[in-house]
Design an enzyme around this catalytic site. Structure first.
Site, PDB file in Angstrom:
ATOM      1  CG  HIS B  34       0.028  -0.075   2.487  1.00 31.69           C
ATOM      2  ND1 HIS B  34       0.599  -1.138   3.208  1.00 31.69           N
ATOM      3  CD2 HIS B  34       0.180   1.046   3.157  1.00 31.69           C
ATOM      4  CE1 HIS B  34       1.118  -0.836   4.100  1.00 31.69           C
ATOM      5  NE2 HIS B  34       1.109   0.348   4.237  1.00 31.69           N
ATOM      6  CG  HIS B 115       6.853   5.364   1.423  1.00 31.30           C
ATOM      7  ND1 HIS B 115       6.369   6.202   2.064  1.00 31.30           N
ATOM      8  CD2 HIS B 115       6.924   4.183   2.193  1.00 31.30           C
ATOM      9  CE1 HIS B 115       6.106   5.879   3.263  1.00 31.30           C
ATOM     10  NE2 HIS B 115       6.456   4.390   3.412  1.00 31.30           N
TER      11      HIS B 115
END
EC number: 3.1.-.-
Lengths: 172, 172
Positions: B34, B115
């Protein structure tokens, strides 16, 4: 891709269920505790996009309803799966039926036995020990079902939520 | 309860990321791959219900946008976390900003570094080995962000999706 449809019960129930799954469920790390509403089925992107308005429509037609749990049961001798048995619920059956008719494949191999898995893939001796102790317990759990989730399966076997459908709240 | 907001990238990216996470990420079993849009925050049921219309509004205001990934980076020396770096995206920054202003707590401790984590909690030697090999690799990954997910954390540390917000598709 492989998709499935499930309901995640309240955090309280998920935490209770995970206390068993951690030790006894081979799928513990693959998906949170859940009630399967439609077993895994294959669909391509276009098929899924055509099913989403149907899922929204079903969600909008459904009023939130309660489920109750009072006991543990098992799928033996078919499998060593031990589960929390959801008491019969006409609303849940109706939801299941809608997800297995019309635009949805009627791929249910057997009657709907609503359940939340506690243990699976145990060896016979462990199964007997765990089920022997759990089947004596009385539960008094309840939950309000107000949504369901469309998930897809990754290559490692785990499931990611694609979309949530909240009863009465979808924009069709 | 503890909540968080995240985006799950395409299955292709999740599968790629999981091939590293399986060996190197202590959170591998707790949540699918995720992009965190809002770090974990505490809210009670009433607070969450009041935030949901805001999340729908934000989703409806946002057009789907592309993200690209070309390299691996790391949070060292702050932590040994290794991640796929999302290239700067004004649309992503705008989304992040909306989730940290108005009704939403501005609890971001540091600037947004979008990220997808590949590895965390490695011992120093393993970190050096893994990062040394990954930082040489070139990636050419892209994805279209068209939704985000509100999740809550269970007692075992894992995350369950509560609701999905699809850009331009929410009923407010």
């Amino acid at each position: 891709m492989k998709y499935g449809i499930a309901y995640f019960p309240s955090k309280q129930i998920q935490d209770e269920v995970n206390s068993y799954r951690k030790r006894y469920d081979s799928h513990y790390a693959l998906i949170p505790p859940h009630l399967t509403l439609k077993e895994s089925f294959t669909a391509d992107d276009a098929e899924i996009e055509s099913l989403i308005p149907e899922l929204k429509k079903i969600a909008n037609e459904t009023d939130p309803f309660n489920i109750t749990i009072n006991k543990v049961s098992s799928f033996a001798p078919i499998s060593n799966t031990i589960y929390l048995k959801i008491n019969p619920s006409p609303e849940l059956q109706t939801l299941f039926d809608k997800l297995h008719s019309g635009k949805f494949s009627d791929d249910a191999d057997h009657p709907f036995v609503p359940h939340i898995t506690l243990a699976q893939d145990l060896v016979d001796q462990e199964y007997s020990d765990v089920f022997g102790s759990l089947k004596m317990k009385k539960y008094d759990l309840g939950d309000e079902v107000d949504r369901f989730q469309l998930l897809y399966q990754l290559d490692n076997g785990s499931w990611t939520v694609y979309e949530t459908f909240v009863f009465g709240k979808e924009f069709v």
